[in-house]
Enzyme design. Sequence first.
Site, PDB file in Angstrom:
ATOM      1  N   ASP A 111       0.832  -1.198   0.000  1.00 50.23           N
ATOM      2  CA  ASP A 111       0.000   0.000   0.000  1.00 50.23           C
ATOM      3  C   ASP A 111       0.870   1.253   0.000  1.00 50.23           C
ATOM      4  OD1 ASP A 111      -2.320  -1.515   0.101  1.00 50.23           O
ATOM      5  OD2 ASP A 111      -2.386  -1.509   2.290  1.00 50.23           O
ATOM      6  N   TYR A 126       6.834  -8.622   8.527  1.00 53.94           N
ATOM      7  CA  TYR A 126       6.523  -7.202   8.604  1.00 53.94           C
ATOM      8  C   TYR A 126       6.823  -6.669  10.003  1.00 53.94           C
ATOM      9  CZ  TYR A 126       3.576  -8.076   4.463  1.00 53.94           C
ATOM     10  OH  TYR A 126       3.106  -8.441   3.226  1.00 53.94           O
ATOM     11  N   ASP A 166      -6.604   1.160   8.238  1.00 49.72           N
ATOM     12  CA  ASP A 166      -5.305   1.813   8.359  1.00 49.72           C
ATOM     13  C   ASP A 166      -5.522   3.309   8.528  1.00 49.72           C
ATOM     14  OD1 ASP A 166      -5.718   2.949   5.812  1.00 49.72           O
ATOM     15  OD2 ASP A 166      -4.567   1.410   4.797  1.00 49.72           O
ATOM     16  N   ARG A 215      -3.300  -5.390   8.106  1.00 51.85           N
ATOM     17  CA  ARG A 215      -4.388  -4.471   8.456  1.00 51.85           C
ATOM     18  C   ARG A 215      -5.544  -5.221   9.131  1.00 51.85           C
ATOM     19  NH1 ARG A 215      -6.502  -1.863   3.376  1.00 51.85           N
ATOM     20  NH2 ARG A 215      -5.414  -3.560   2.331  1.00 51.85           N
TER      21      ARG A 215
END
Length: 304
Positions: free
Chosen positions: A42, A70, A84, A183
């Site tokens: 993103d 991550y 988010d 997310r």
Amino acid sequence: MYGVNSGILLVDKPKGITSHDVVARTRRLAGTRKVGHAGTLDPMATGLLVLGVNHATRLLHHLVGLDKEYLATIRLGLGTTTDDAEGEPLAAASADRLDAATEEAVAAGMRRLTGVIEQVPSAVSAVKVAGKRAYQRVRDGEEVTLAARTVTVAAFDLLAVRRGDEFVDADVRVECSSGTYVRALARDLGEHLGTGGHLTALRRTRIGAFDVDEAAVLEELDVAASLVSPADAARRALPVVHLTAQQATDLGHGKRIEASGAPALSPGDAIAAIGPDGRLVAIVERRGDTLKVVTGFPPEEADA
């Protein structure tokens, strides 16, 4: 020049641009339209993008399913429409709910989301619904409800907790299977704690054996100097079978070869077939006692 400009690139995507923006810039730098990526980030996210240049784009299909790592920050206190920081805020949590979100409670909630779980992707994800991306349907004003999918969260580690006046921030590390939405982990953790939750930061640090520490900064990208040969990339992502010169020729002509010497894998598992000159000849799979070409790479793909 053709062979030199074919390979895999590791790029550290900066915040605020799309993965397609990175591809577009790389196309200009490499002087070719044949650039693709394995796994979108993103715009708000940073970190590792794996790109394929020229015929090495054929390898991306075999890299996109690798596991990921991550680092992220989850803000507890309210959810958003996109899960988010770029979405519209939803109802804020009460002070009592935030007080109850202790470090122990957050860690316990994360344990519930670790392992093999059923996860509903975010409505603004790239999941296709009847041939159309979910996020596009949301932008077009449609109501989108996505089906749960099975994913694996191998690690969901709490690194730090910081308390603000109206929120609690949790810094986390996630190791997960391809197709997992961090997310959605933030959303589900917030729902479990009764606080709501969304991501405020996301950085992809690893894809399979490829680490962001190896990646080039986009603003300083030198394509020719940064290319990883298709063979070297395949060796790091897949099991390998080493070919004789005759086997390399036969696979190059699309023929099947005997599977002797190949890893004992299940039918359909991808294997990198490397020629005696160190070139990636093909990605193959086992069919009975033979190996069949799944993806071929032309002789021009000699290692740079």
